[in-house]
Design a protein around this motif. Sequence first.
Motif, PDB file in Angstrom:
ATOM      1  N   VAL A  98       0.865  -1.184   0.000  1.00  0.00           N
ATOM      2  CA  VAL A  98       0.000   0.000   0.000  1.00  0.00           C
ATOM      3  C   VAL A  98       0.898   1.229   0.000  1.00  0.00           C
ATOM      4  N   CYS A  99       0.628   2.171  -0.914  1.00  0.00           N
ATOM      5  CA  CYS A  99       1.479   3.353  -1.063  1.00  0.00           C
ATOM      6  C   CYS A  99       0.640   4.624  -1.041  1.00  0.00           C
ATOM      7  N   LYS A 100       1.253   5.681  -0.553  1.00  0.00           N
ATOM      8  CA  LYS A 100       0.648   7.015  -0.645  1.00  0.00           C
ATOM      9  C   LYS A 100       1.755   8.005  -0.979  1.00  0.00           C
ATOM     10  N   PRO A 101       1.431   9.099  -1.646  1.00  0.00           N
ATOM     11  CA  PRO A 101       2.467  10.090  -1.984  1.00  0.00           C
ATOM     12  C   PRO A 101       3.121  10.645  -0.729  1.00  0.00           C
ATOM     13  N   LEU A 102       4.403  10.913  -0.824  1.00  0.00           N
ATOM     14  CA  LEU A 102       5.093  11.555   0.292  1.00  0.00           C
ATOM     15  C   LEU A 102       4.437  12.899   0.591  1.00  0.00           C
ATOM     16  N   SER A 103       4.235  13.162   1.861  1.00  0.00           N
ATOM     17  CA  SER A 103       3.533  14.377   2.262  1.00  0.00           C
ATOM     18  C   SER A 103       4.269  15.622   1.777  1.00  0.00           C
ATOM     19  N   LYS A 104       3.494  16.606   1.304  1.00  0.00           N
ATOM     20  CA  LYS A 104       4.071  17.873   0.855  1.00  0.00           C
ATOM     21  C   LYS A 104       4.103  18.924   1.957  1.00  0.00           C
ATOM     22  N   PHE A 113      15.155  25.871   4.895  1.00  0.00           N
ATOM     23  CA  PHE A 113      15.665  25.858   3.525  1.00  0.00           C
ATOM     24  C   PHE A 113      15.375  24.518   2.853  1.00  0.00           C
ATOM     25  N   GLU A 114      15.511  23.421   3.615  1.00  0.00           N
ATOM     26  CA  GLU A 114      15.237  22.093   3.050  1.00  0.00           C
ATOM     27  C   GLU A 114      13.752  21.946   2.728  1.00  0.00           C
ATOM     28  N   ASN A 115      12.880  22.493   3.580  1.00  0.00           N
ATOM     29  CA  ASN A 115      11.451  22.462   3.280  1.00  0.00           C
ATOM     30  C   ASN A 115      11.127  23.257   2.023  1.00  0.00           C
ATOM     31  N   ASP A 116      11.788  24.409   1.833  1.00  0.00           N
ATOM     32  CA  ASP A 116      11.573  25.197   0.609  1.00  0.00           C
ATOM     33  C   ASP A 116      12.002  24.413  -0.626  1.00  0.00           C
ATOM     34  N   VAL A 117      13.144  23.725  -0.517  1.00  0.00           N
ATOM     35  CA  VAL A 117      13.626  22.922  -1.648  1.00  0.00           C
ATOM     36  C   VAL A 117      12.620  21.841  -1.994  1.00  0.00           C
ATOM     37  N   LEU A 118      12.109  21.144  -0.970  1.00  0.00           N
ATOM     38  CA  LEU A 118      11.141  20.076  -1.216  1.00  0.00           C
ATOM     39  C   LEU A 118       9.873  20.614  -1.873  1.00  0.00           C
ATOM     40  N   MET A 119       9.362  21.715  -1.362  1.00  0.00           N
ATOM     41  CA  MET A 119       8.132  22.283  -1.901  1.00  0.00           C
ATOM     42  C   MET A 119       8.295  22.679  -3.363  1.00  0.00           C
ATOM     43  N   ASN A 120       9.389  23.288  -3.689  1.00  0.00           N
ATOM     44  CA  ASN A 120       9.593  23.752  -5.065  1.00  0.00           C
ATOM     45  C   ASN A 120       9.995  22.624  -6.005  1.00  0.00           C
ATOM     46  N   LEU A 121      10.582  21.566  -5.450  1.00  0.00           N
ATOM     47  CA  LEU A 121      10.826  20.392  -6.280  1.00  0.00           C
ATOM     48  C   LEU A 121       9.500  19.714  -6.624  1.00  0.00           C
ATOM     49  N   ASN A 122       8.578  19.683  -5.670  1.00  0.00           N
ATOM     50  CA  ASN A 122       7.296  19.030  -5.915  1.00  0.00           C
ATOM     51  C   ASN A 122       6.512  19.728  -7.018  1.00  0.00           C
ATOM     52  N   ILE A 123       6.599  21.042  -7.085  1.00  0.00           N
ATOM     53  CA  ILE A 123       5.850  21.781  -8.112  1.00  0.00           C
ATOM     54  C   ILE A 123       6.736  22.118  -9.318  1.00  0.00           C
ATOM     55  N   GLU A 144      19.870  13.569  -0.072  1.00  0.00           N
ATOM     56  CA  GLU A 144      19.827  13.576   1.387  1.00  0.00           C
ATOM     57  C   GLU A 144      18.503  14.133   1.897  1.00  0.00           C
ATOM     58  N   ILE A 145      17.985  15.183   1.248  1.00  0.00           N
ATOM     59  CA  ILE A 145      16.724  15.777   1.682  1.00  0.00           C
ATOM     60  C   ILE A 145      15.572  14.778   1.524  1.00  0.00           C
ATOM     61  N   TYR A 146      15.509  14.108   0.368  1.00  0.00           N
ATOM     62  CA  TYR A 146      14.446  13.133   0.165  1.00  0.00           C
ATOM     63  C   TYR A 146      14.588  11.966   1.128  1.00  0.00           C
ATOM     64  N   HIS A 147      15.821  11.587   1.405  1.00  0.00           N
ATOM     65  CA  HIS A 147      16.036  10.494   2.337  1.00  0.00           C
ATOM     66  C   HIS A 147      15.551  10.876   3.736  1.00  0.00           C
ATOM     67  N   LYS A 148      15.841  12.085   4.164  1.00  0.00           N
ATOM     68  CA  LYS A 148      15.362  12.559   5.460  1.00  0.00           C
ATOM     69  C   LYS A 148      13.835  12.562   5.493  1.00  0.00           C
ATOM     70  N   ARG A 149      13.239  13.049   4.437  1.00  0.00           N
ATOM     71  CA  ARG A 149      11.778  13.107   4.398  1.00  0.00           C
ATOM     72  C   ARG A 149      11.182  11.705   4.476  1.00  0.00           C
ATOM     73  N   PHE A 150      11.816  10.763   3.814  1.00  0.00           N
ATOM     74  CA  PHE A 150      11.344   9.377   3.861  1.00  0.00           C
ATOM     75  C   PHE A 150      11.438   8.827   5.283  1.00  0.00           C
ATOM     76  N   LEU A 151      12.554   9.078   5.964  1.00  0.00           N
ATOM     77  CA  LEU A 151      12.732   8.567   7.318  1.00  0.00           C
ATOM     78  C   LEU A 151      11.778   9.221   8.310  1.00  0.00           C
ATOM     79  N   LEU A 152      11.384  10.468   8.062  1.00  0.00           N
ATOM     80  CA  LEU A 152      10.497  11.177   8.982  1.00  0.00           C
ATOM     81  C   LEU A 152       9.024  10.886   8.711  1.00  0.00           C
ATOM     82  N   CYS A 336      20.763  13.910  -8.315  1.00  0.00           N
ATOM     83  CA  CYS A 336      20.614  14.983  -9.291  1.00  0.00           C
ATOM     84  C   CYS A 336      20.407  16.321  -8.579  1.00  0.00           C
ATOM     85  N   ASP A 337      21.032  17.356  -9.096  1.00  0.00           N
ATOM     86  CA  ASP A 337      20.762  18.689  -8.569  1.00  0.00           C
ATOM     87  C   ASP A 337      19.356  19.103  -9.016  1.00  0.00           C
ATOM     88  N   PRO A 338      18.752  20.109  -8.374  1.00  0.00           N
ATOM     89  CA  PRO A 338      17.329  20.426  -8.636  1.00  0.00           C
ATOM     90  C   PRO A 338      16.994  20.682 -10.093  1.00  0.00           C
TER      91      PRO A 338
END
Length: 509
Positions: A98-104, A113-123, A144-152, A336-338
């Motif tokens: 069972v899968c769901k999209p990673l929370s935005k 700054f990492e949250n800003d990167v994630l938000m702008n990568l998503n859009i 590293e940012i995506y990995h942290k988000r996955f672990l959290l 990959c860089d953004p």
Amino acid sequence: MASVENNDTDQAGDKPRRQMLGMVAEFSQDTSLHGVKFALQTSVSSPRRILWTTVIVAQLAAFLAVITGQIIHVNQLPVLTNVITSYEDQLAFPGVTVCKPLSKAAYPDLEPFENDVLMNLNIKNRTFFTSLPVEDYARIDTGEIYHKRFLLQKKFLRFCMFAHSNCSHFVKTSLARDSFCESVNSVLPDDISWSRDTNETETANRSRGFISRTPGKEAGLSLLLKLEGEDRGVKLILHEPDEKIRVVNSEFLQLSPFSENFIGVKLFKNKFLPSPYRAFGDRKCQVTTGDFRHPLIPTGKYTLRACQDACMIEGARNFCGCQLDYASGWADEKACDPLRLIDCHAKMMERFLNNTLPVPLCDCPLPCEDLVYHTTLSSSPIGNVSDTNRENDILIHIHFDRLKIVSTEQVPDYTTGDVFGAVCLILYTGASVAQLVMTQEPLTNAVAGRSGQAHVGFLSEPSIGGQMGLFLGASIITVTELLELIVRCMYGWMRRDVRKTNSPVDVNK
């Protein structure tokens, strides 16, 4: 005196020839080859002999033409498809992911700054990244940012019950593309790049797969999911327990919050013939059992879906020159860089869908054997509509409708044994095609073994023995008579040569 001896010698030399002609005449009168006696009988008028000779030649030509077409057909390796339904005492339960999209939403444990990167990568906001100072852009580590988000990410599978036994300790968490997934009944070995759980080795050793011994909901798997407020649902897929799910695609079932879902499962097994037979149109399948290992799938079971998912990830590495966010192996490969991630991802997906990714390993053969889980989904709201405490809950009940397997198996339409057996039977009986079609059941009983059905198919179609009986009236006795005639003629011819060699020589010449 010498002249008399020469005359006797000539008469002695003509004797074998006359004997051979006599044998041919005798054969023509007694053989079951229709019409031959009229073509060779001296008492028959010449027009009639010519007519019968023409008929025999025409029938022989027709026989050769039909048999040539039949041989070409057999050489194309036609197959039959058998569908067999077998009822079992128990069935291995499928793996459930069972899968769901990673929370935005912003994560308090991440830097702003990492949250800003994630938000702008998503859009996929290029403007945000191009406007960053060089020093800020340089310190972005998307992997590293995506990995942290996955672990959290919070686990959402809160309750697991299989056949009245708690199975929560068998749940595995993983990342499949940009989705957070939880799997039940997965017997894959520990793989840190696939799962975040530290006690996975012990769990994998204890997990030997679920077994269903009775059909119905009570003996199935029940799951309770609790989603966050921003989640709009989950996607679910059934798969073989030792298959790794790496990409979420259209094969997944979509389940909405505040619903109770009943999923009935039917098990289908496909088995196709390997090369040189063609299993899917002009394509050939690959035997993936035993020691077979595909370069893209070193561990776990090979499936076409798993190979295609791994191909897309491997294609991203080759095409983009870096690691995309949803792939595994964070520490070992450059992420990959953004900007590259945003630009390359879309181009890579287009190339993948067009099958033009420059990846030599992306040759994904079709497996000759696979399991397919057909599902029937029915849903209803949970309890009372006014119950706001359960508006983000999803209940799932998965069970086998019947403990049965529907097997679809390809078998050769003709085998060497089938062709040989059919020819022998038809030649022995001297029967025609029409007679054989009317007597299939006795012939089926006469041919023992699995290929009995294929024998009947061969007998009921234009075959070598059938055409011999139909066009020429020949049987195995006829062939034996013909062989005897050839042997006798050859023997008489050799005796003639011996007599010529040993005949007296005229010394007066």
